[in-house]
Design a protein around this motif. Structure first.
Motif, PDB file in Angstrom:
ATOM      1  N   ILE A  51       0.812  -1.224   0.000  1.00 16.32           N
ATOM      2  CA  ILE A  51       0.000   0.000   0.000  1.00 16.32           C
ATOM      3  C   ILE A  51       0.847   1.276   0.000  1.00 16.32           C
ATOM      4  CG2 ILE A  51      -1.612   1.337   1.426  1.00 16.32           C
ATOM      5  CD1 ILE A  51      -2.875  -1.379   2.186  1.00 16.32           C
ATOM      6  N   SER A  52       1.757   1.396   0.960  1.00 15.77           N
ATOM      7  CA  SER A  52       2.372   2.698   1.199  1.00 15.77           C
ATOM      8  C   SER A  52       3.250   3.246   0.077  1.00 15.77           C
ATOM      9  CB  SER A  52       3.157   2.665   2.502  1.00 15.77           C
ATOM     10  OG  SER A  52       2.239   2.751   3.563  1.00 15.77           O
ATOM     11  N   PRO A  53       3.952   2.427  -0.702  1.00 19.13           N
ATOM     12  CA  PRO A  53       4.764   3.047  -1.761  1.00 19.13           C
ATOM     13  C   PRO A  53       3.925   3.830  -2.761  1.00 19.13           C
ATOM     14  CG  PRO A  53       5.452   0.789  -1.416  1.00 19.13           C
ATOM     15  CD  PRO A  53       4.209   0.980  -0.609  1.00 19.13           C
ATOM     16  N   GLU A  54       2.619   3.580  -2.798  1.00 17.56           N
ATOM     17  CA  GLU A  54       1.779   4.317  -3.745  1.00 17.56           C
ATOM     18  C   GLU A  54       1.500   5.742  -3.275  1.00 17.56           C
ATOM     19  OE1 GLU A  54       1.338   3.274  -6.600  1.00 17.56           O
ATOM     20  OE2 GLU A  54       2.089   1.252  -6.182  1.00 17.56           O
ATOM     21  N   LEU A  55       1.888   6.070  -2.037  1.00 20.31           N
ATOM     22  CA  LEU A  55       1.642   7.418  -1.541  1.00 20.31           C
ATOM     23  C   LEU A  55       2.372   8.439  -2.410  1.00 20.31           C
ATOM     24  CD1 LEU A  55       0.579   9.367   0.610  1.00 20.31           C
ATOM     25  CD2 LEU A  55       2.569   8.821   1.986  1.00 20.31           C
ATOM     26  N   ASN A  56       3.702   8.318  -2.472  1.00 15.95           N
ATOM     27  CA  ASN A  56       4.447   9.181  -3.386  1.00 15.95           C
ATOM     28  C   ASN A  56       5.793   8.579  -3.724  1.00 15.95           C
ATOM     29  OD1 ASN A  56       5.846   9.492  -1.080  1.00 15.95           O
ATOM     30  ND2 ASN A  56       5.060  11.529  -0.638  1.00 15.95           N
ATOM     31  N   GLY A  57       5.924   7.294  -3.483  1.00 19.03           N
ATOM     32  CA  GLY A  57       7.162   6.615  -3.854  1.00 19.03           C
ATOM     33  C   GLY A  57       8.270   6.772  -2.842  1.00 19.03           C
ATOM     34  N   ARG A  58       8.048   7.578  -1.804  1.00 21.95           N
ATOM     35  CA  ARG A  58       9.113   7.761  -0.825  1.00 21.95           C
ATOM     36  C   ARG A  58       8.944   6.801   0.331  1.00 21.95           C
ATOM     37  NH1 ARG A  58       8.717  13.955  -0.362  1.00 21.95           N
ATOM     38  NH2 ARG A  58       9.041  14.504  -2.536  1.00 21.95           N
ATOM     39  N   PHE A  59      10.056   6.567   0.967  1.00 18.94           N
ATOM     40  CA  PHE A  59      10.026   5.672   2.116  1.00 18.94           C
ATOM     41  C   PHE A  59       9.837   6.485   3.390  1.00 18.94           C
ATOM     42  CE2 PHE A  59      12.111   3.470   5.596  1.00 18.94           C
ATOM     43  CZ  PHE A  59      11.421   2.270   5.551  1.00 18.94           C
ATOM     44  N   TYR A  60       8.923   6.026   4.234  1.00 21.94           N
ATOM     45  CA  TYR A  60       8.686   6.715   5.514  1.00 21.94           C
ATOM     46  C   TYR A  60       8.950   5.749   6.645  1.00 21.94           C
ATOM     47  CZ  TYR A  60       6.152  10.428   3.133  1.00 21.94           C
ATOM     48  OH  TYR A  60       5.802  11.468   2.342  1.00 21.94           O
ATOM     49  N   ILE A  61       9.410   6.277   7.758  1.00 24.37           N
ATOM     50  CA  ILE A  61       9.413   5.473   8.983  1.00 24.37           C
ATOM     51  C   ILE A  61       7.955   5.362   9.418  1.00 24.37           C
ATOM     52  CG2 ILE A  61      10.253   5.297  11.357  1.00 24.37           C
ATOM     53  CD1 ILE A  61      12.533   5.269   9.379  1.00 24.37           C
ATOM     54  N   PRO A  62       7.449   4.154   9.590  1.00 28.44           N
ATOM     55  CA  PRO A  62       5.992   4.011   9.729  1.00 28.44           C
ATOM     56  C   PRO A  62       5.452   4.369  11.115  1.00 28.44           C
ATOM     57  CG  PRO A  62       7.027   1.868   9.809  1.00 28.44           C
ATOM     58  CD  PRO A  62       8.126   2.857   9.570  1.00 28.44           C
ATOM     59  N   ILE A  63       5.680   5.601  11.548  1.00 30.76           N
ATOM     60  CA  ILE A  63       5.172   5.974  12.876  1.00 30.76           C
ATOM     61  C   ILE A  63       3.657   6.139  12.844  1.00 30.76           C
ATOM     62  CG2 ILE A  63       5.195   7.785  14.654  1.00 30.76           C
ATOM     63  CD1 ILE A  63       8.154   8.217  13.818  1.00 30.76           C
ATOM     64  N   LEU A  64       3.188   6.889  11.855  1.00 27.31           N
ATOM     65  CA  LEU A  64       1.741   7.088  11.746  1.00 27.31           C
ATOM     66  C   LEU A  64       1.033   5.763  11.508  1.00 27.31           C
ATOM     67  CD1 LEU A  64      -0.534   9.076  11.718  1.00 27.31           C
ATOM     68  CD2 LEU A  64      -0.029   9.619   9.355  1.00 27.31           C
ATOM     69  N   GLU A  65       1.667   4.901  10.729  1.00 25.29           N
ATOM     70  CA  GLU A  65       1.108   3.575  10.475  1.00 25.29           C
ATOM     71  C   GLU A  65       0.939   2.810  11.785  1.00 25.29           C
ATOM     72  OE1 GLU A  65       3.142   5.054   8.481  1.00 25.29           O
ATOM     73  OE2 GLU A  65       2.555   4.654   6.409  1.00 25.29           O
ATOM     74  N   ILE A  66       1.936   2.950  12.658  1.00 30.86           N
ATOM     75  CA  ILE A  66       1.875   2.191  13.912  1.00 30.86           C
ATOM     76  C   ILE A  66       0.798   2.763  14.833  1.00 30.86           C
ATOM     77  CG2 ILE A  66       3.197   1.664  16.004  1.00 30.86           C
ATOM     78  CD1 ILE A  66       5.634   1.322  14.078  1.00 30.86           C
ATOM     79  N   VAL A  67       0.648   4.073  14.827  1.00 30.09           N
ATOM     80  CA  VAL A  67      -0.421   4.670  15.651  1.00 30.09           C
ATOM     81  C   VAL A  67      -1.783   4.210  15.133  1.00 30.09           C
ATOM     82  CG1 VAL A  67      -1.434   6.812  16.460  1.00 30.09           C
ATOM     83  CG2 VAL A  67       1.031   6.634  16.214  1.00 30.09           C
ATOM     84  N   CYS A  68      -1.941   4.197  13.817  1.00 27.20           N
ATOM     85  CA  CYS A  68      -3.183   3.695  13.226  1.00 27.20           C
ATOM     86  C   CYS A  68      -3.389   2.239  13.607  1.00 27.20           C
ATOM     87  CB  CYS A  68      -3.137   3.786  11.701  1.00 27.20           C
ATOM     88  SG  CYS A  68      -3.615   5.376  11.087  1.00 27.20           S
ATOM     89  N   PHE A  69      -2.280   1.499  13.601  1.00 29.10           N
ATOM     90  CA  PHE A  69      -2.367   0.084  13.954  1.00 29.10           C
ATOM     91  C   PHE A  69      -2.930  -0.064  15.362  1.00 29.10           C
ATOM     92  CE2 PHE A  69      -0.689  -3.706  15.943  1.00 29.10           C
ATOM     93  CZ  PHE A  69      -1.018  -4.676  15.024  1.00 29.10           C
ATOM     94  N   ILE A  70      -2.418   0.739  16.285  1.00 26.88           N
ATOM     95  CA  ILE A  70      -2.895   0.638  17.666  1.00 26.88           C
ATOM     96  C   ILE A  70      -4.386   0.945  17.721  1.00 26.88           C
ATOM     97  CG2 ILE A  70      -2.712   1.680  19.968  1.00 26.88           C
ATOM     98  CD1 ILE A  70       0.296   2.124  19.260  1.00 26.88           C
TER      99      ILE A  70
END
Lengths: 511, 468
Positions: free
Chosen positions: B413-432
């Motif tokens: 999913i995430s590479p489709e955002l803009n092709g850049r790599f992010y440290i998945p902090i927001l992803e982890i908060v969403c996960f929680i």
């Protein structure tokens, strides 16, 4: 909450289906018996071994002569091909792969059922597989033999076909490892080797049985040689079972790998109709579908003529029909994905191929035969009544074999004959040699199969006995002594709550 | 579990199979974590970028992760009925409850639907309004067939492979959309508007979820009903229905995978994608089941009706699906890599999964991590028999597989955002956030019925079953 009892008492005899016992019920309270007729160990042995011991039946001789006739046609056609060249086939510059590869994929596909039954169903603890695994495995070997012929003669100079193997390169040739055709050589030869080993190792105890029952010197020597000094000691059995489990583990990925690699022959290209990512699992499902269809085509007559109806029971037929339905639906799913994605992709060539050339092109009849055999016909098998009708099952099995042959034809020929450039489009017409070679390959298959039926144990006697109640000596005798499934269950008390009644799955073998 | 190994059958009469009051503190914590997590993610997402683009992607990752567990639960239940399985009866209720969380997942799909109707293509870039002049033009163009049009249809600058192949790659890269920008609609996407448009997409989502909710609740309810009325015909009915329902289920799952995940890159297509997602569902459900039973047994529930034999079988399935994942992932990657058709390779180029050095980016490491973590390491790890029969090692691999399954979903999913790599902090908060809400729902369903079927006709087989 008041407990409502809705149980109807279980009958103690199996219902009848014509003249046979019907053990196809899916009543969750029972596990159906897999060997009928109240047989005991000795009767199973008699039943199976006597097929190769009694006098040769004239009908068998007639069948063998017919098959040999077809085999002669096959040999003649191959000889003609080798002496003349691939030009005797209908292949042309545009359709450079046709019947040769279609037949190859068809036969390799048929070869999948045997290993699936012996390896994957073994790991899945499907005990019914013991009734059919031996001849399904034999069928696998013969189908792979038929398959192997076609690429060998397709190379144009079959006397140089051994160059495909990575021989020491003082010849200054080395196979092209980047070509999926090369991967095929390894995949198919590995598969043939492991299948043969699996088949042979599974047969050793039964060969020893035939050896011990032999009355003629020739039989004693022949079976004695191939049973490798089997004595049936517990040490032999222990090693046998270890080897069997290991081979099952090794053969399981091979069931997936062979037809996946065959599908790579097409899917690594860029041609619409060939290149799509679903090909590997789709080909595997199709192969199992076609393979089970062929097992049914052979099993239904064989159980009749060789008197094996109580070992290859209606339940076996029913289960195989269900596997056909399931794999047929996976094939239908794959077709749907191909057509949907062609429409979705926005790619003109994909859309032309799937939405125009297949259903409305000049070879549309092949497409509709494929759809009939692989998508329409198996839908009959949803219904238990129809699955219980041997004629219907046989019809579906033959339709599936036809459908699967046409599937390969549709994929290979229809994709090739109209590719990107309309100027290079061409039609394909099979020559009589093409058709005779295809028919002849059935001669090789049936000849081998008839010889196998006559000279080797057609049913895995030793394995069938393991799914009979008597093989579990520690199960208490009495009401449940003919337990066919989960035999250890009765020696233990289940962990249930106080006051909770626990019905035990009952066996129905007291017939 | 150590004390409850082969000899557990004797000590089983006092097994606790009702969750009861003990579940409430955990339930409350999960609920609070869920609400706090979602709110925190929204806040973080707002500060990250005001269009919530990053939030939507992060949300979808964890949403798809829990959706895959629930779908796996349904698939597990259907398969047990389809195959008339005996071994799994005592484990089935936990999976039924996983499927029964489908209604909360349907509700949690709301942000995805909202993103569609924000009309800015924040999540699905095809969900932008079609400019009036383009609409007329594309209608005219669509009617012209012809091979050469394919070349024109390549969207300049948005397609990764096109970028990669172009000589003045650096220059084009600056045109690559920024974190806040969304690439404009191009001709290929316009061609797909008939399938990819907000209204039809929402209708499809409603159909999928209506079917899944009905299916999951039906199987859960009937199974619970059997606990009370002891009617074997319920099992008979469920197994008769399992055939056609599996068929419909598999189709809906496939199209949901196409819609929710594959259409993030509206140019790309892969016929195997539904099977790839399904494989992830099966990995997720078997790993989750192992963890759920471990947890329950730790707390003193289900101490004997699920024993080493069942763990062994679940371990075998974990192994089998790990292998199958490798097979499917390899098939998809190898065929696309080998054919090297730009419109297909772009997807892997976005993920840095390319053999060309200049395509390497942050996602390359995730791609490699998947290759090793989802396949090459757990494969030998789960191979041997004792690993699957020893509780500690099996739990370790179940956690490992769940972590990598999450990484797999993130990578899809995430590479489709803009092709850049992010440290998945927001992803982890969403996960929680989603994990809290999902787990609270799951606990509720576990609490509503005994933890295993009481009167399934094949229960006795499951309780005394042994791996030969």
């Amino acid at each position: 909450m008041a407990t409502i009892r809705t149980d109807t008492p279980l009958p103690f005899t199996l219902p009848k289906l014509g003249e046979e016992y019907d053990n196809t019920s899916d009543d969750p309270r029972v596990r159906q018996p897999l060997v009928l007729g109240g047989k005991h160990f000795n009767e199973v042995t008699e039943n199976v071994a006597s097929i190769s011991e009694r006098k040769i039946h004239p009908a068998w001789v007639v069948c063998l002569l017919l098959s040999l006739g077809l085999l002669t046609v096959f040999g003649t056609m191959l000889g003609y091909l080798v002496l003349t060249g691939v030009g005797v086939w209908g292949n042309n510059n545009t359709v450079n792969w046709a019947f040769g590869i279609v037949n190859f994929v068809f036969w390799v596909g048929i070869g999948h059922a045997g290993t699936l039954i012996s390896a994957i169903l073994f790991l899945f603890r499907q005990k019914w597989r013991t009734g059919i695994n031996r001849f399904a495995e034999a069928m696998t070997i013969f189908a792979v033999m038929c398959a192997g012929v076609f690429p060998a003669v397709h190379v144009g100079r079959p006397w140089l076909a051994y160059w495909l193997f990575p021989l020491p390169n003082q010849m200054e040739t080395w196979p092209q490892f980047r070509s999926p055709l090369m991967w095929d050589v390894f995949a198919v030869s590995t598969y043939a080797t492991v299948s043969l080993l699996f088949w042979y190792i599974g047969m050793i105890p039964d060969l020893a049985t035939l050896r011990d029952r032999s009355t003629s010197r020739v039989r004693q020597i022949a079976y004695g040689l191939f049973s490798l000094g089997w004595t049936g000691s517990s040490r032999h059995w222990h090693r046998f079972e270890r080897a069997y489990l290991l081979l099952a583990g090794l053969a399981t990925p091979l069931v997936l790998s062979v037809h996946s690699v065959v599908s790579f022959d097409f899917a690594t290209s860029q041609i619409p109709g060939w290149h799509t990512t679903i090909f590997p699992p789709y080909f595997v499902a199709g192969a199992i579908y076609g393979g089970f269809a062929m097992v049914l085509c052979l099993a239904i007559p064989a159980r009749q003529y060789f008197g094996l109806k109580e070992i290859i029971t209606r339940r076996h037929i029913d289960n195989m029909a269900k596997v056909m339905l399931g794999t047929g639906l996976i094939v239908a799913y794959s077709y749907t994905m191909e057509f949907f994605i062609a429409g979705y992709s926005g790619n003109t060539f994909e859309q032309f191929h799937f939405l125009h050339n297949r259903p409305f092109g000049p070879m549309k009849i092949c497409f509709y035969l494929m759809m009939f055999g692989n998508v329409v016909a198996p839908q009959l098998l949803w219904f238990k009544k129809l699955r219980n009708h041997l004629g219907v099952v046989m019809f579906c099995a033959i339709a599936a074999n036809m459908g699967m042959w046409f599937e390969r034809f549709v994929i290979i020929v229809i994709s090739l004959h109209r590719d990107f450039l309309p100027s290079s489009w061409a039609m394909f017409y099979p020559t009589p040699v093409d058709i005779a070679t295809l028919c002849g390959s059935f001669g090789l298959f049936f000849t081998m199969f008839l010889l196998f039926c006559r000279f080797l144990p057609m049913v895995a006697m030793a394995e069938v006995k393991t799914v009979m109640p008597e093989s579990h000596a520690h199960s208490p005798h009495g009401e449940h002594h003919r337990w066919d499934y989960q035999p250890d269950q009765h020696s233990k008390t289940g962990p249930y709550k106080k006051g909770e009644r626990l019905r035990e799955v009952r066996d129905w073998t007291g017939i | 579990m150590s004390e409850h190994t082969e000899h557990s059958h004797a000590t089983s009469a006092d097994e606790r199979i009702e969750l009861g009051q003990a579940a409430w503190p955990v339930y409350n914590i999960a609920k609070i974590a869920g609400i706090v997590g979602i709110l925190a993610a929204l806040l973080l997402g707002f500060f990250e970028d005001h269009t919530f683009r990053r939030f939507f992607f992060a949300y979808l990752v964890s949403y798809a992760f829990f959706l895959s567990i629930a779908l796996g639960g349904i698939a597990f239940v259907l398969m047990q009925h389809l195959t008339r399985a005996g071994w799994s009866v005592s484990t089935r209720r936990a999976a039924e409850a996983m499927g029964a969380t489908m209604p909360i997942l349907a509700a949690l799909a709301a942000p995805i639907v909202v993103s569609l109707f924000l009309n800015n293509g924040a999540l699905y870039r095809w969900a932008q309004p079609v400019p009036a002049h383009v609409e007329g033009e594309s209608q005219a163009n669509a009617t012209q067939p012809g091979a050469e049009r394919l070349v024109e249809q390549k969207p300049a600058g948005t397609d990764g492979e096109q970028v990669a192949n172009s000589p003045d790659r650096q220059e084009l890269k600056t045109e690559h959309p920024s974190a806040h920008g969304v690439p404009p609609l191009d001709e290929i996407i316009l061609k797909k508007r008939i399938w990819l448009n907000p209204v039809f997409f929402t209708i499809r989502l409603i159909i999928y979820f209506a079917f899944w909710c009905w299916l999951a609740m039906y199987y859960w309810r009937q199974s619970v009903l059997q606990d009370r009325n002891d009617d074997f015909r319920i099992t008979e009915r469920l197994q008769t229905l399992s055939g056609p329902l599996t068929l419909v289920f598999f189709f809906t799952l496939t199209f949901a995978a196409f819609d929710l995940i594959m259409s993030l890159d509206p140019h790309w297509y892969s016929t195997i994608f539904g099977i790839y997602f399904f494989t992830g569902c099966m990995l997720a459900v078997f790993a989750s089941l192992v963890l759920v039973f471990t947890l329950l047994q730790r707390l003193g529930y289900m101490t004997s009706s699920v024993n080493t034999e069942h763990y062994h079988d679940m371990g075998k399935w974990l192994f089998a699906w790990t292998f199958f994942w490798g097979y499917i992932a390899f098939s998809q990657f190898m065929l696309i890599w080998y054919s090297n058709i730009p419109e297909e390779t772009s997807w892997f180029v976005h993920r840095g999964a390319s053999t060309r050095l200049q395509d390497v980016n942050g996602w390359s490491w995730v791609s490699l991590a998947l290759l090793f973590g989802q396949f090459l390491i757990p494969f030998p790890g789960l191979l041997s028999r004792w690993v699957k029969r020893k509780k500690g090692s099996l739990v370790f691999w179940a956690c490992w597989i769940l972590v990598f399954h999450w990484i797999d979903v993130w990578w899809m999913i995430s590479p489709e955002l803009n092709g850049r790599f992010y440290i998945p902090i927001l992803e982890i908060v969403c996960f929680i956030g989603i994990a809290g809400l999902w787990f609270a729902t799951y606990l509720r369903f576990l609490n509503k019925a005994p933890l295993r079927p009481l009167h399934d006709p094949r229960l006795s087989e499951a309780l005394v079953f042994q791996n030969a």
